[in-house]
Design a protein around this motif. Structure first.
Motif, PDB file in Angstrom:
ATOM      1  N   MET A   1      39.297  39.313  31.347  1.00  0.00           N
ATOM      2  CA  MET A   1      39.411  40.249  32.456  1.00  0.00           C
ATOM      3  C   MET A   1      38.453  41.421  32.228  1.00  0.00           C
ATOM      4  O   MET A   1      38.474  42.054  31.168  1.00  0.00           O
ATOM      5  CB  MET A   1      40.859  40.725  32.591  1.00  0.00           C
ATOM      6  CG  MET A   1      41.144  41.494  33.857  1.00  0.00           C
ATOM      7  SD  MET A   1      42.920  41.723  34.151  1.00  0.00           S
ATOM      8  CE  MET A   1      43.457  40.048  34.494  1.00  0.00           C
ATOM      9  N   LYS A  90      39.440  41.845  45.755  1.00  0.00           N
ATOM     10  CA  LYS A  90      38.370  40.880  45.467  1.00  0.00           C
ATOM     11  C   LYS A  90      36.995  41.439  45.812  1.00  0.00           C
ATOM     12  O   LYS A  90      35.999  41.116  45.153  1.00  0.00           O
ATOM     13  CB  LYS A  90      38.624  39.584  46.232  1.00  0.00           C
ATOM     14  CG  LYS A  90      39.792  38.766  45.683  1.00  0.00           C
ATOM     15  CD  LYS A  90      39.984  37.478  46.469  1.00  0.00           C
ATOM     16  CE  LYS A  90      41.096  36.628  45.878  1.00  0.00           C
ATOM     17  NZ  LYS A  90      41.310  35.376  46.657  1.00  0.00           N
ATOM     18  N   GLY A  93      35.804  43.080  42.933  1.00  0.00           N
ATOM     19  CA  GLY A  93      35.821  42.265  41.728  1.00  0.00           C
ATOM     20  C   GLY A  93      36.964  42.577  40.785  1.00  0.00           C
ATOM     21  O   GLY A  93      36.930  42.211  39.606  1.00  0.00           O
ATOM     22  N   GLU A  95      40.328  42.192  38.927  1.00  0.00           N
ATOM     23  CA  GLU A  95      41.022  40.964  38.525  1.00  0.00           C
ATOM     24  C   GLU A  95      42.489  41.183  38.159  1.00  0.00           C
ATOM     25  O   GLU A  95      43.235  40.212  37.975  1.00  0.00           O
ATOM     26  CB  GLU A  95      40.301  40.347  37.334  1.00  0.00           C
ATOM     27  CG  GLU A  95      38.831  40.055  37.601  1.00  0.00           C
ATOM     28  CD  GLU A  95      38.055  39.903  36.311  1.00  0.00           C
ATOM     29  OE1 GLU A  95      37.853  38.737  35.892  1.00  0.00           O
ATOM     30  OE2 GLU A  95      37.659  40.933  35.717  1.00  0.00           O
ATOM     31  N   PHE A 117      47.710  36.968  42.137  1.00  0.00           N
ATOM     32  CA  PHE A 117      46.965  38.123  41.636  1.00  0.00           C
ATOM     33  C   PHE A 117      47.821  38.833  40.586  1.00  0.00           C
ATOM     34  O   PHE A 117      48.878  39.375  40.912  1.00  0.00           O
ATOM     35  CB  PHE A 117      46.612  39.094  42.763  1.00  0.00           C
ATOM     36  CG  PHE A 117      45.579  40.102  42.358  1.00  0.00           C
ATOM     37  CD1 PHE A 117      44.238  39.846  42.549  1.00  0.00           C
ATOM     38  CD2 PHE A 117      45.959  41.289  41.742  1.00  0.00           C
ATOM     39  CE1 PHE A 117      43.279  40.764  42.141  1.00  0.00           C
ATOM     40  CE2 PHE A 117      45.013  42.202  41.337  1.00  0.00           C
ATOM     41  CZ  PHE A 117      43.663  41.938  41.533  1.00  0.00           C
TER      42      PHE A 117
END
Length: 319
Positions: A1, A90, A93, A95, A117
């Motif tokens: 991540m 998203k 980006g 995570e 998520f």
């Protein structure tokens, strides 16, 4: 991540800023990018997201409230709203997400996790009503605010030989009333988790009068009844002249105590570690001074409870 986000949601609590600071700096220390989301889940849906650096959270550890702001969001309760939020994440980006708040905030974090998520919940609420942790961020500071008020009100109660009813926050949880009432030497404490008997309160007042004590403090959580309702009942039953003080939202504000700052720092840092370990759908907490984590779904399925032993103790000590 590589990229994570952080937001605060629900009612603000002293120490939320300390938790945000811990999330941001812990993540940056380990080479992650961190994005602050302003305005809770509403801000997330609207894309109020910006990249944070070390300076973004400078000089906030001592401040009450939340620099990320907070808001209720009906749209986020829907599947469509949740998917909009994920799309925004998203775009940047991001995570993984750290959510700092109470029960409603955890429900949101759990919903995002179900959509794939990963989220980690950090308990931030003055009510101390989140299962899986002995203390939530903001509870200790709120207690200190309440006890300061009780001490000052008692001075006036003694001077005028009156009974004061102090209404504190706690719609569904009585921890604030229970802990502050015990610490403040209240003669009676009323909490949602325990049925009260107005006649028992009357008897306590009568016994106090018999031994020459003509002032009393009654602490009532707002979820039980309003201070005015209790005042009216006592007036009707024994004609006692009471005064009501409603502390209200002042209980949410103020600079966090040392305990809340340290707790927030520890919980925020652990939340980042969990995301780095690839673990989502978790909620952090503290048990016997050890940082723990549990499934958010498990936390939401449990019911908050108070330590009834404290209530018994308060009655024994206020004879």
């Amino acid at each position: 991540m590589k990229k994570i986000g952080v937001l605060t949601s629900g009612g603000d609590a002293p120490g939320m800023n300390a938790a945000v600071r811990a999330v941001v700096r812990k993540a940056i220390y380990h080479g992650l990018e961190v994005y602050g989301i302003t305005g809770g889940y509403t801000g997330l849906i609207n894309g109020n997201i910006e990249k944070f650096d070390l300076g973004s959270v400078g000089d906030i550890i001592h401040r009450g409230g939340t620099m990320l702001l907070s808001a209720r969001c009906e749209e986020f309760k829907t599947k469509e709203g949740q998917l909009k939020a994920i799309e925004q994440l998203k775009k940047f980006g991001i995570e993984g997400l750290v959510v700092i708040g109470g029960d409603g905030s955890f429900q949101g974090a759990n919903a995002l996790t179900k959509h794939g998520f990963p989220c980690v919940g950090v308990p931030g609420t003055i009510d101390n009503d989140i299962p899986g942790t002995q203390f939530t961020i903001g509870f200790d500071t709120a207690l200190n605010t309440v006890i300061d008020a009780i001490d000052k009100i008692r001075d006036t109660a003694q001077s005028h030989e009156r009974t004061f009813i102090i209404e504190v926050m706690g719609r569904n949880a009585g921890d604030i009333a229970l802990w502050s009432g015990l610490a403040g030497g209240a003669e009676s404490i009323l909490i949602p988790e325990d049925d009260y008997d107005i006649n028992e309160i009357v008897d306590r007042l009568k016994n106090s009068y018999k031994r020459g004590k003509k002032h009393s403090i009654i602490v009532v959580a707002e979820g039980v009844a309003s201070g005015s309702e209790i005042s009216k009942q006592l007036k009707d039953l024994i004609g006692v002249d009471t005064r009501v003080s409603i502390l209200g939202h002042m209980q949410r504000g103020g600079s966090p105590t040392v305990f809340d700052r340290v707790l927030a720092s520890r919980l925020g840092a652990r939340a980042v570690e969990l995301l780095m370990e690839g673990k989502g759908g978790r909620a952090v907490g503290i048990i016997n001074n050890e940082i723990v984590d549990n499934e958010i779904a498990t936390i939401l399925a449990e019911k908050h409870s108070v330590d009834k032993n404290l209530l018994v103790l308060s009655k024994e000590l206020s004879i």
